[in-house]
Motif scaffolding. Structure first.
Motif, PDB file in Angstrom:
ATOM      1  N   PHE A 204      25.335  61.262  56.324  1.00 49.23           N
ATOM      2  CA  PHE A 204      24.645  59.983  56.869  1.00 49.23           C
ATOM      3  C   PHE A 204      23.296  59.927  56.287  1.00 49.23           C
ATOM      4  O   PHE A 204      22.664  60.765  56.146  1.00 49.23           O
ATOM      5  N   CYS A 205      22.681  58.572  56.369  1.00 50.70           N
ATOM      6  CA  CYS A 205      21.154  58.274  56.000  1.00 50.70           C
ATOM      7  C   CYS A 205      20.789  57.714  57.246  1.00 50.70           C
ATOM      8  O   CYS A 205      21.390  56.737  57.743  1.00 50.70           O
ATOM      9  N   MET A 206      19.368  57.449  57.469  1.00 53.37           N
ATOM     10  CA  MET A 206      18.736  56.460  57.926  1.00 53.37           C
ATOM     11  C   MET A 206      17.491  56.316  57.199  1.00 53.37           C
ATOM     12  O   MET A 206      16.859  57.343  56.445  1.00 53.37           O
ATOM     13  N   ILE A 207      17.078  55.140  57.239  1.00 57.31           N
ATOM     14  CA  ILE A 207      15.773  54.967  56.502  1.00 57.31           C
ATOM     15  C   ILE A 207      14.844  53.867  57.034  1.00 57.31           C
ATOM     16  O   ILE A 207      15.384  52.897  57.851  1.00 57.31           O
ATOM     17  N   GLY A 208      13.791  53.818  57.042  1.00 59.13           N
ATOM     18  CA  GLY A 208      12.680  52.970  57.621  1.00 59.13           C
ATOM     19  C   GLY A 208      11.434  53.574  57.686  1.00 59.13           C
ATOM     20  O   GLY A 208      11.236  54.716  57.926  1.00 59.13           O
ATOM     21  N   ASN A 209      10.264  52.439  57.493  1.00 64.27           N
ATOM     22  CA  ASN A 209       8.958  52.995  57.356  1.00 64.27           C
ATOM     23  C   ASN A 209       8.474  53.532  58.905  1.00 64.27           C
ATOM     24  O   ASN A 209       8.971  52.835  60.068  1.00 64.27           O
ATOM     25  N   PHE A 210       7.888  54.808  58.762  1.00 63.73           N
ATOM     26  CA  PHE A 210       7.595  55.549  60.234  1.00 63.73           C
ATOM     27  C   PHE A 210       6.755  54.728  61.197  1.00 63.73           C
ATOM     28  O   PHE A 210       6.564  55.092  62.202  1.00 63.73           O
ATOM     29  N   ARG A 211       5.985  54.132  60.304  1.00 62.67           N
ATOM     30  CA  ARG A 211       4.628  53.099  60.846  1.00 62.67           C
ATOM     31  C   ARG A 211       5.114  52.122  61.819  1.00 62.67           C
ATOM     32  O   ARG A 211       4.349  51.379  62.517  1.00 62.67           O
ATOM     33  N   HIS A 212       6.385  51.587  61.655  1.00 64.17           N
ATOM     34  CA  HIS A 212       7.171  50.366  62.294  1.00 64.17           C
ATOM     35  C   HIS A 212       7.740  51.031  63.512  1.00 64.17           C
ATOM     36  O   HIS A 212       8.809  51.884  63.338  1.00 64.17           O
ATOM     37  N   ALA A 213       7.108  50.817  64.867  1.00 62.51           N
ATOM     38  CA  ALA A 213       7.683  51.137  66.008  1.00 62.51           C
ATOM     39  C   ALA A 213       9.171  51.159  66.012  1.00 62.51           C
ATOM     40  O   ALA A 213       9.629  52.182  66.658  1.00 62.51           O
ATOM     41  N   ARG A 284      16.842  49.899  69.113  1.00 60.37           N
ATOM     42  CA  ARG A 284      16.760  49.243  70.356  1.00 60.37           C
ATOM     43  C   ARG A 284      16.016  48.139  70.683  1.00 60.37           C
ATOM     44  O   ARG A 284      16.197  47.556  71.582  1.00 60.37           O
ATOM     45  N   PHE A 285      14.969  47.750  69.680  1.00 56.45           N
ATOM     46  CA  PHE A 285      14.283  46.785  69.992  1.00 56.45           C
ATOM     47  C   PHE A 285      13.968  46.342  68.225  1.00 56.45           C
ATOM     48  O   PHE A 285      13.997  47.060  67.466  1.00 56.45           O
ATOM     49  N   GLY A 286      13.433  45.139  68.270  1.00 51.61           N
ATOM     50  CA  GLY A 286      12.935  44.706  66.837  1.00 51.61           C
ATOM     51  C   GLY A 286      13.144  43.074  66.729  1.00 51.61           C
ATOM     52  O   GLY A 286      13.347  42.458  67.788  1.00 51.61           O
ATOM     53  N   ALA A 287      12.972  42.748  65.656  1.00 50.73           N
ATOM     54  CA  ALA A 287      13.259  41.213  65.364  1.00 50.73           C
ATOM     55  C   ALA A 287      13.258  41.043  63.735  1.00 50.73           C
ATOM     56  O   ALA A 287      13.332  41.883  63.066  1.00 50.73           O
TER      57      ALA A 287
END
Length: 418
Positions: A204-213, A284-287
């Motif tokens: 499995f993978c997950m990806i995303g800038n860690f600075r983005h809450a 769990r949150f975002g836009a």
């Protein structure tokens, strides 16, 4: 024609979806043979795109400084695009004063007031948050962001769900909004056949800038709650977590013995996605729209996400891949998709169709340029129909202007004292 883009940050296409979306907008302008200048008050990062190599001028500008006035008067742009509402607050009044005939374009990236409101609710419930009560949504953040939208001639919205929210909840007129999703390169006809298949992929993978809450919260939720449930059913499974700028607290979660691997920066997102069998996005949150899901579609990697992650992704259609809201359901969907080759192939093929229907550069860029050209030729009438925006520029922009001038005077006096 001249275009000035005032960036909140320098675009980093390998660090965030916002970075490569900005590059696609710049490319849409350049393909019209428009002269494009990208200016930002931010520090130049080492991972920023090489804009001059793309035929785009770079300029450093200062906040609360009249040097910008001389800069924009010399440039005389026909279109000014503000990268997020904070840049419109800072520079909008200066653009209006010195280039009143320039079309003022706002790019929100995502509706940040919605993201902040969902974050507030999610911290209380510890669950994915899609619906937000009005008393939480209508805070100061929303007032500032929606005011910037109303002051602008046109705002680019990445998600149709956010357009609906602005029109039906905040009563923003549709003439002020334009849907502009991710604009991606077309899939080569042979690529879908040559991509690794189900059995050729693993993990499995997950990806995303860690600075983005939202991304950091997703990593924590996965580590503490969801991943142990997946490992219970798949004892040998590995999760590889990629993202720019991992903080020390993220690296502390690295635990190969439990299959939880913090990999950090990904040199090539496509390589990561193509090697992985499943992409996990427990948001769990975002836009806005989720670049990680678009990347996975292009690479033929089915995803499991939440309703927050899937929001707006398929337009008026249903998201064609698994959605789960609780840790138990998320783990169940992830394990089933990992094991079931037939379900995996169906999800992959539906993903290819969605990508080609929604996210190709050419049709989306064509609609954007047509809207901008139409607006430039009817700008005077368009502004007459936006009395609320004119009223906000008359009142609220004065306070922004005077605050900026006060800060500038204060900084000038401080330098004299030194």
């Amino acid at each position: 024609m001249k275009v000035l883009v005032i960036g909140y940050v320098w675009p980093e296409p390998r660090s965030s979806a916002a970075g490569y979306r900005m590059l696609s907008l710049l490319e849409a302008f350049r393909q019209q043979n428009w002269a494009v200048t990208y200016a930002s008050p931010a520090e130049r990062s080492i991972h920023r795109a090489d804009l001059p190599a793309l035929g785009i001028e770079e300029a450093s500008i200062n906040l609360n400084c009249s040097s910008f006035d001389q800069f924009i008067q010399a440039l005389k742009p026909d279109i000014v695009m503000f990268d997020r509402f904070m840049m419109e607050e800072q520079f909008g009044w200066r653009v209006e004063r010195y280039c009143p005939d320039a079309l003022r374009l706002l790019d929100t990236e995502d509706l940040s007031c919605l993201r902040h409101a969902r974050h507030h609710i999610s911290k209380q419930t510890q669950q994915p948050c899609l619906e937000v009560p009005s008393d939480v949504l209508f805070g100061e953040h929303a007032k500032r962001e929606v005011a910037a939208i109303l002051r602008s001639d046109l705002t680019l919205m990445i998600s149709p769900a956010e357009i609906d929210l602005l029109q039906n909840t905040f009563r923003v007129d549709s003439s002020l909004l334009h849907e502009c999703p991710f604009m991606m390169t077309a899939l080569p006809s042979a690529s879908t056949e040559t991509l690794p298949g189900h059995d050729q992929r693993k993990d499995f993978c997950m990806i995303g800038n860690f600075r983005h809450a939202p991304n950091w919260d997703a990593v924590l939720w996965m580590h503490h709650t969801i991943w142990p449930l997946i490992r219970k059913q798949l004892p040998g499974a590995q999760l590889n977590v990629y993202g720019a700028y991992p903080p020390p607290k993220a690296n502390q979660l690295h635990n190969p013995a439990k299959g939880f691997n913090i990999k950090g920066w990904a040199e090539c997102v496509d390589d990561v996605m193509r090697q992985s069998r499943i992409n996990l996005a427990p948001l769990r949150f975002g836009a806005g729209l989720k670049g990680k899901l678009v990347d996975a579609l292009a690479c033929g990697t089915p995803s499991v996400t939440t309703s927050v992650g899937a929001e707006g992704m398929a337009g008026s259609q249903a998201w064609p891949q698994p959605i789960a809201e609780t840790p138990e359901a998320f783990a169940e969907q992830a394990v089933a998709l990992y094991r079931n080759q037939s379900q995996w192939l169906d999800a992959q093929q539906e993903g290819f169709r969605l990508y080609s229907d929604r996210f190709l550069f050419a049709p989306n860029a064509k609609r954007l340029i047509a809207r901008l050209n139409e607006l430039r030729h009817s700008l005077h009438q368009h502004r007459l129909q936006n009395f609320t925006g004119a009223m906000l520029r008359h009142h609220s922009m004065k306070s922004t202007q005077y605050m900026a001038q006060w800060i500038e005077a204060k900084n000038r006096n401080a330098s004299r004292d030194d």
